[in-house]
Design a protein around this motif. Structure first.
Motif, PDB file in Angstrom:
ATOM      1  N   MET A 106       0.824  -1.204   0.000  1.00 22.57           N
ATOM      2  CA  MET A 106       0.000   0.000   0.000  1.00 22.57           C
ATOM      3  C   MET A 106       0.861   1.258   0.000  1.00 22.57           C
ATOM      4  O   MET A 106       0.535   2.245  -0.675  1.00 22.57           O
ATOM      5  CB  MET A 106      -0.938  -0.009   1.203  1.00 22.57           C
ATOM      6  CG  MET A 106      -2.030  -1.055   1.134  1.00 22.57           C
ATOM      7  SD  MET A 106      -3.024  -1.117   2.652  1.00 22.57           S
ATOM      8  CE  MET A 106      -3.921   0.450   2.534  1.00 22.57           C
ATOM      9  N   ARG A 107       1.929   1.239   0.754  1.00 22.26           N
ATOM     10  CA  ARG A 107       2.818   2.404   0.794  1.00 22.26           C
ATOM     11  C   ARG A 107       3.420   2.680  -0.581  1.00 22.26           C
ATOM     12  O   ARG A 107       3.519   3.837  -1.017  1.00 22.26           O
ATOM     13  CB  ARG A 107       3.907   2.180   1.831  1.00 22.26           C
ATOM     14  CG  ARG A 107       3.395   2.245   3.274  1.00 22.26           C
ATOM     15  CD  ARG A 107       4.450   1.832   4.269  1.00 22.26           C
ATOM     16  NE  ARG A 107       3.980   1.984   5.648  1.00 22.26           N
ATOM     17  CZ  ARG A 107       4.379   1.239   6.662  1.00 22.26           C
ATOM     18  NH1 ARG A 107       5.274   0.263   6.451  1.00 22.26           N
ATOM     19  NH2 ARG A 107       3.902   1.444   7.878  1.00 22.26           N
ATOM     20  N   ASP A 108       3.789   1.613  -1.285  1.00 23.81           N
ATOM     21  CA  ASP A 108       4.353   1.806  -2.618  1.00 23.81           C
ATOM     22  C   ASP A 108       3.283   2.228  -3.622  1.00 23.81           C
ATOM     23  O   ASP A 108       3.565   2.995  -4.551  1.00 23.81           O
ATOM     24  CB  ASP A 108       5.051   0.527  -3.087  1.00 23.81           C
ATOM     25  CG  ASP A 108       6.431   0.352  -2.461  1.00 23.81           C
ATOM     26  OD1 ASP A 108       6.925   1.326  -1.842  1.00 23.81           O
ATOM     27  OD2 ASP A 108       7.005  -0.743  -2.571  1.00 23.81           O
ATOM     28  N   ILE A 109       2.057   1.730  -3.454  1.00 24.04           N
ATOM     29  CA  ILE A 109       0.961   2.175  -4.327  1.00 24.04           C
ATOM     30  C   ILE A 109       0.721   3.669  -4.145  1.00 24.04           C
ATOM     31  O   ILE A 109       0.573   4.425  -5.117  1.00 24.04           O
ATOM     32  CB  ILE A 109      -0.324   1.380  -4.035  1.00 24.04           C
ATOM     33  CG1 ILE A 109      -0.186  -0.066  -4.500  1.00 24.04           C
ATOM     34  CG2 ILE A 109      -1.534   2.030  -4.725  1.00 24.04           C
ATOM     35  CD1 ILE A 109      -1.352  -0.962  -4.102  1.00 24.04           C
ATOM     36  N   ALA A 110       0.677   4.110  -2.898  1.00 23.34           N
ATOM     37  CA  ALA A 110       0.446   5.529  -2.623  1.00 23.34           C
ATOM     38  C   ALA A 110       1.546   6.388  -3.233  1.00 23.34           C
ATOM     39  O   ALA A 110       1.283   7.446  -3.821  1.00 23.34           O
ATOM     40  CB  ALA A 110       0.360   5.756  -1.118  1.00 23.34           C
ATOM     41  N   GLU A 111       2.786   5.920  -3.102  1.00 16.69           N
ATOM     42  CA  GLU A 111       3.911   6.692  -3.644  1.00 16.69           C
ATOM     43  C   GLU A 111       3.907   6.693  -5.166  1.00 16.69           C
ATOM     44  O   GLU A 111       4.064   7.746  -5.801  1.00 16.69           O
ATOM     45  CB  GLU A 111       5.221   6.115  -3.122  1.00 16.69           C
ATOM     46  CG  GLU A 111       6.457   6.841  -3.639  1.00 16.69           C
ATOM     47  CD  GLU A 111       7.746   6.222  -3.127  1.00 16.69           C
ATOM     48  OE1 GLU A 111       8.827   6.654  -3.594  1.00 16.69           O
ATOM     49  OE2 GLU A 111       7.691   5.317  -2.281  1.00 16.69           O
ATOM     50  N   SER A 112       3.703   5.517  -5.764  1.00 15.95           N
ATOM     51  CA  SER A 112       3.794   5.403  -7.223  1.00 15.95           C
ATOM     52  C   SER A 112       2.616   6.060  -7.929  1.00 15.95           C
ATOM     53  O   SER A 112       2.779   6.594  -9.035  1.00 15.95           O
ATOM     54  CB  SER A 112       3.866   3.924  -7.626  1.00 15.95           C
ATOM     55  OG  SER A 112       5.038   3.315  -7.132  1.00 15.95           O
ATOM     56  N   SER A 113       1.440   6.010  -7.315  1.00 14.74           N
ATOM     57  CA  SER A 113       0.243   6.549  -7.970  1.00 14.74           C
ATOM     58  C   SER A 113       0.041   8.032  -7.681  1.00 14.74           C
ATOM     59  O   SER A 113      -0.803   8.677  -8.307  1.00 14.74           O
ATOM     60  CB  SER A 113      -1.000   5.782  -7.523  1.00 14.74           C
ATOM     61  OG  SER A 113      -1.318   6.071  -6.174  1.00 14.74           O
ATOM     62  N   GLY A 114       0.781   8.571  -6.731  1.00 11.95           N
ATOM     63  CA  GLY A 114       0.596   9.967  -6.376  1.00 11.95           C
ATOM     64  C   GLY A 114      -0.780  10.267  -5.822  1.00 11.95           C
ATOM     65  O   GLY A 114      -1.277  11.391  -5.924  1.00 11.95           O
ATOM     66  N   GLY A 115      -1.407   9.240  -5.229  1.00 19.35           N
ATOM     67  CA  GLY A 115      -2.719   9.439  -4.635  1.00 19.35           C
ATOM     68  C   GLY A 115      -3.876   9.309  -5.603  1.00 19.35           C
ATOM     69  O   GLY A 115      -5.034   9.554  -5.227  1.00 19.35           O
ATOM     70  N   THR A 116      -3.607   8.910  -6.851  1.00 20.22           N
ATOM     71  CA  THR A 116      -4.693   8.783  -7.838  1.00 20.22           C
ATOM     72  C   THR A 116      -5.443   7.464  -7.705  1.00 20.22           C
ATOM     73  O   THR A 116      -6.514   7.302  -8.280  1.00 20.22           O
ATOM     74  CB  THR A 116      -4.145   8.894  -9.267  1.00 20.22           C
ATOM     75  OG1 THR A 116      -3.176   7.858  -9.494  1.00 20.22           O
ATOM     76  CG2 THR A 116      -3.486  10.254  -9.482  1.00 20.22           C
ATOM     77  N   ILE A 117      -4.892   6.519  -6.958  1.00 23.15           N
ATOM     78  CA  ILE A 117      -5.532   5.225  -6.734  1.00 23.15           C
ATOM     79  C   ILE A 117      -5.967   5.150  -5.276  1.00 23.15           C
ATOM     80  O   ILE A 117      -5.160   5.322  -4.361  1.00 23.15           O
ATOM     81  CB  ILE A 117      -4.565   4.059  -7.027  1.00 23.15           C
ATOM     82  CG1 ILE A 117      -4.194   4.011  -8.509  1.00 23.15           C
ATOM     83  CG2 ILE A 117      -5.164   2.724  -6.589  1.00 23.15           C
ATOM     84  CD1 ILE A 117      -5.275   3.470  -9.415  1.00 23.15           C
ATOM     85  N   THR A 118      -7.258   4.904  -5.048  1.00 18.62           N
ATOM     86  CA  THR A 118      -7.726   4.663  -3.689  1.00 18.62           C
ATOM     87  C   THR A 118      -7.647   3.171  -3.396  1.00 18.62           C
ATOM     88  O   THR A 118      -7.702   2.333  -4.299  1.00 18.62           O
ATOM     89  CB  THR A 118      -9.159   5.161  -3.484  1.00 18.62           C
ATOM     90  OG1 THR A 118     -10.039   4.450  -4.379  1.00 18.62           O
ATOM     91  CG2 THR A 118      -9.276   6.642  -3.757  1.00 18.62           C
ATOM     92  N   MET A 119      -7.529   2.851  -2.101  1.00 18.77           N
ATOM     93  CA  MET A 119      -7.305   1.462  -1.710  1.00 18.77           C
ATOM     94  C   MET A 119      -8.299   1.008  -0.650  1.00 18.77           C
ATOM     95  O   MET A 119      -8.548   1.730   0.320  1.00 18.77           O
ATOM     96  CB  MET A 119      -5.878   1.302  -1.165  1.00 18.77           C
ATOM     97  CG  MET A 119      -4.800   1.500  -2.207  1.00 18.77           C
ATOM     98  SD  MET A 119      -3.113   1.475  -1.501  1.00 18.77           S
ATOM     99  CE  MET A 119      -2.952   3.191  -0.986  1.00 18.77           C
ATOM    100  N   GLY A 120      -8.870  -0.164  -0.859  1.00 22.60           N
ATOM    101  CA  GLY A 120      -9.690  -0.805   0.149  1.00 22.60           C
ATOM    102  C   GLY A 120      -8.883  -1.856   0.883  1.00 22.60           C
ATOM    103  O   GLY A 120      -7.890  -2.381   0.356  1.00 22.60           O
ATOM    104  N   VAL A 121      -9.310  -2.157   2.107  1.00 22.48           N
ATOM    105  CA  VAL A 121      -8.635  -3.176   2.914  1.00 22.48           C
ATOM    106  C   VAL A 121      -9.678  -4.099   3.534  1.00 22.48           C
ATOM    107  O   VAL A 121     -10.868  -3.791   3.560  1.00 22.48           O
ATOM    108  CB  VAL A 121      -7.763  -2.544   4.017  1.00 22.48           C
ATOM    109  CG1 VAL A 121      -6.608  -1.769   3.402  1.00 22.48           C
ATOM    110  CG2 VAL A 121      -8.590  -1.637   4.918  1.00 22.48           C
ATOM    111  N   ALA A 122      -9.209  -5.226   4.059  1.00 25.16           N
ATOM    112  CA  ALA A 122     -10.100  -6.243   4.616  1.00 25.16           C
ATOM    113  C   ALA A 122     -10.309  -6.030   6.105  1.00 25.16           C
ATOM    114  O   ALA A 122      -9.407  -5.600   6.830  1.00 25.16           O
ATOM    115  CB  ALA A 122      -9.528  -7.632   4.368  1.00 25.16           C
ATOM    116  N   GLY A 123     -11.520  -6.363   6.568  1.00 28.72           N
ATOM    117  CA  GLY A 123     -11.835  -6.365   7.991  1.00 28.72           C
ATOM    118  C   GLY A 123     -12.364  -7.725   8.404  1.00 28.72           C
ATOM    119  O   GLY A 123     -12.949  -8.448   7.584  1.00 28.72           O
TER     120      GLY A 123
END
Length: 256
Positions: A106-123
């Motif tokens: 997730m940290r790499d997604i946030a960095e690589s996408s510049g915040g253009t991709i939102t992320m869901g997580v499991a509960g």
């Protein structure tokens, strides 16, 4: 009435089935199973996006070989207009690359996408068979800084899901919670797939509840309407329907 998302398994022909059963514009999430790999997930998601669906590919951290593959996946998402992914650790025993857990990816997604991709997580309202409750909560709190929403494991009781969402808020986790609910799935299919897609915990829970067990095991299909009626609109943001690719019989109160 809850907004609703539908989860599919990327088997052969499933995109055509989606096109025949669900309105264009519906949100469709695509699983990433160990024996399928992330390539099949992305192929289905890209085709769904091309046909006008809001596709949400599941990215299993342990299935990603490294930053190069992750950047390629994100580039494909950007080209297809995909703006959301669902991040999980994954069930493979040996990671394909450096990501042993979802948080690092997730940290790499946030960095690589510049915040253009939102992320869901499991509960996990019912817990996880291999992870202590305290560890689950701490992990979710760490992910919450990067995530846009939480989708629960499949549950069969609103009395399990509602208190879970309330408890998260008491812990300061304010993300919207999507209730993971089985669709009107054939009984034999749900039981056969249980061990393969991680529903074993929910089915064991179900077996302890006589009335629910009769509903589930006594008829040809599991019917989720009573559970949906019991969900609190103040606790739950929407429904995440686990379809197991049985799309024709899904309860679809409001697709989004």
């Amino acid at each position: 009435m809850f907004p609703t998302r539908v989860e599919i398994i990327p088997t052969a022909g499933i995109v055509d089935t989606v096109a025949a059963q669900l309105p264009v514009g519906s949100t469709v999430t695509v699983t990433c199973l160990p024996h399928h790999g992330i390539e099949r997930t992305m192929a289905a998601a890209l085709e769904l996006a091309e046909r006008g669906y809001a596709a949400v590919p599941h990215l299993a951290a342990r299935a990603v070989s490294g930053k190069a593959q992750l950047r390629s996946i994100l580039a494909d998402c950007a080209s297809a207009g995909i703006t959301e992914v669902f991040t999980i650790g994954g069930d493979t025993q040996q990671p394909a690359g450096p990501y042993a857990c979802a948080l690092a990816m997730m940290r790499d997604i946030a960095e690589s996408s510049g915040g253009t991709i939102t992320m869901g997580v499991a509960g996990y309202p019912e817990g996880h068979p291999a992870i202590p409750a305290g560890v689950l909560l701490a992990d979710l709190a760490a992910k919450a800084e990067l995530a846009a929403g939480i989708t629960t494991q499949m549950c069969f009781s609103a009395d399990t899901i509602n208190p879970y969402a309330d408890a998260l808020r008491r812990e300061g986790i304010e993300l919207p919670v999507w209730a993971g609910v089985a669709g009107a799935v054939p009984r034999t299919k749900l039981l056969a797939l249980a061990s393969k897609i991680g529903v074993g915990t929910s089915l064991r829970f179900l077996s302890k509840k006589a009335s629910l067990a009769r509903n589930m095991l006594g008829g040809e299909r599991y019917q989720p309407e009573d559970l949906i009626d019991g969900l609190s609109p103040t606790a739950i943001a929407g429904l995440h329907l686990y379809s197991f690719n049985s799309l024709a019989t899904l309860p679809l109160p409001a697709l989004r």
